[in-house]
Design a protein around this motif. Structure first.
Motif, short mmCIF file in Angstrom:
data_model
loop_
_atom_site.label_atom_id
_atom_site.label_comp_id
_atom_site.label_asym_id
_atom_site.label_seq_id
_atom_site.Cartn_x
_atom_site.Cartn_y
_atom_site.Cartn_z
N ILE A 9 0.84 -1.20 0.00
CA ILE A 9 0.00 0.00 0.00
C ILE A 9 0.88 1.25 0.00
N LEU A 10 1.89 1.26 0.88
CA LEU A 10 2.77 2.43 0.95
C LEU A 10 3.54 2.61 -0.36
N ASP A 11 4.01 1.51 -0.94
CA ASP A 11 4.72 1.61 -2.23
C ASP A 11 3.81 2.19 -3.31
N LYS A 12 2.56 1.77 -3.31
CA LYS A 12 1.61 2.27 -4.30
C LYS A 12 1.32 3.76 -4.08
N MET A 13 1.24 4.17 -2.80
CA MET A 13 1.05 5.60 -2.51
C MET A 13 2.22 6.41 -3.04
N LYS A 14 3.44 5.91 -2.83
CA LYS A 14 4.63 6.61 -3.30
C LYS A 14 4.65 6.68 -4.83
N GLU A 15 4.15 5.62 -5.46
CA GLU A 15 4.10 5.58 -6.92
C GLU A 15 3.10 6.61 -7.46
N MET A 16 1.96 6.72 -6.79
CA MET A 16 0.90 7.61 -7.27
C MET A 16 1.10 9.05 -6.78
N TYR A 17 1.87 9.21 -5.69
CA TYR A 17 2.20 10.55 -5.18
C TYR A 17 3.72 10.65 -5.10
N PRO A 18 4.40 10.84 -6.23
CA PRO A 18 5.87 10.81 -6.27
C PRO A 18 6.54 11.87 -5.41
N ASP A 19 5.83 12.92 -5.03
CA ASP A 19 6.42 13.96 -4.18
C ASP A 19 6.28 13.64 -2.70
N MET A 20 5.65 12.53 -2.36
CA MET A 20 5.42 12.19 -0.95
C MET A 20 6.74 11.82 -0.27
#
Length: 329
Positions: A201-212
């Protein structure tokens, strides 16, 4: 957007951490937290804890009971559920959209071979069954949305822990609504652990929000969270003393007779109580009623009060423990 890594499994501490991020980290426009709890019932801000839980069961099995800041109903967490928190400064203009956040979860499940759908206002479903529970809180223009993804919850414990006794309880609190639910793990073609699911889930968040990027809590901030945990979220007063006023009717029958209890409880303190029944006793039971006034509506507290008198002279043939259990489950 920033994310906070939280490795704690302590439910009251985790509520304290998200409360700190919600109320104090106001310069962060958006925050994201993933966390996992030990077995616990998390009740809504405006709920009556006694009405929502099977306290005898939770006490016997060491299940935490914690009150959160947000409204909504009671939910059961254990080490196989994944909880999330999203905090946003966009609440005033209504710009926050839970459906947008759900996209990384849906995408992660799709990668794992499962089709999940957004349903209703804030629900995620697989084959028409909920896989998450959600709640929101608002504070000075900020919004906190959090919930629980049902990964591999023990449904038997869930049912027992949230199974309220059949005694009549009339409360001004918000009551939970039970829904059809399913576990994510049971739907996965290939099994993984809840921690692996969290990482995905966290990896997917980072993928979809690259500035996170990660927000690392300082020692000073961690000390403040610990203080909040100790002084608020891990206290009896917060969990039970914040309950709305409620009235209770209990009917219990023993071989020595029936006890019928009517109690008025406010902030989980007995403000009034009347005891009826077909039991025998040589003394007026009004004396027992008087010693219970001002007592916490907790089994051990009531038991200690009852031990100050010779209970057999009021309830012939009954033990002090039986009388206490007739008053509170």
């Amino acid at each position: 957007m920033k994310y906070i890594v939280n490795k704690s499994n302590n439910p009251a501490y985790n509520i304290a951490l998200e409360a700190y991020a919600f109320r104090e980290l106001v310069d962060e426009d958006e925050l994201f937290i993933l966390w996992i709890n030990e077995p616990a019932i998390i009740i809504g801000r405006h709920q009556n804890a006694i009405q929502e839980i099977n306290k005898e069961y939770t006490d016997a099995h060491g299940i935490h009971v914690v009150r959160r800041l947000s409204g909504g109903g009671a939910v059961y967490h254990d080490l196989n559920n994944l909880n999330y928190t999203i905090i946003s400064n966009k609440s005033d203009e209504g710009a926050f959209d839970f459906k947008t956040f759900s996209e990384p979860v849906i995408a992660t499940l799709a990668d794992l071979g499962v089709t999940a759908e957004f349903s209703g206002r804030n629900d995620l479903e697989i084959n028409g069954k909920k896989i998450c529970g959600n709640a929101q809180a608002y504070y000075k223009g900020r919004m906190m949305h959090h919930g629980c993804l049902l990964f591999d919850v023990d449904m038997t414990v869930l049912g027992n822990a949230l199974k309220v006794s059949k005694d009549k309880i009339e409360s001004k609190g918000v009551k939970s609504v039970r829904s059809r639910v399913t576990n994510i793990l049971s739907e996965l073609p290939e099994k993984i652990t809840v921690q692996e699911f969290s990482d995905k889930i966290l990896d997917k968040m980072k993928e979809m929000y690259p500035d996170m990027t990660e927000y690392v809590l300082s020692d000073d901030e961690l000390a403040k969270i610990q203080k909040s945990y100790e002084e608020q979220f891990n206290t009896w007063d917060w969990t039970y003393g914040q309950a709305p006023e409620y009235t209770i009717e209990r009917n219990v029958r023993y071989p020595a007779g029936k006890i019928n209890i009517f109690a008025n409880v406010e902030n989980s303190i007995i403000k009034g109580i009347k005891i009826y029944g077909d039991f025998f006793g040589v003394l007026d039971v009004a004396a027992v009623e008087n010693i219970l006034l001002g007592c916490r509506y907790e089994y051990m507290d009531i038991l200690e009060r009852l031990k100050t008198v010779d209970i057999s002279r009021y309830f012939s043939g009954m033990s002090v423990e039986e009388v206490a259990k007739a008053i509170v489950v």
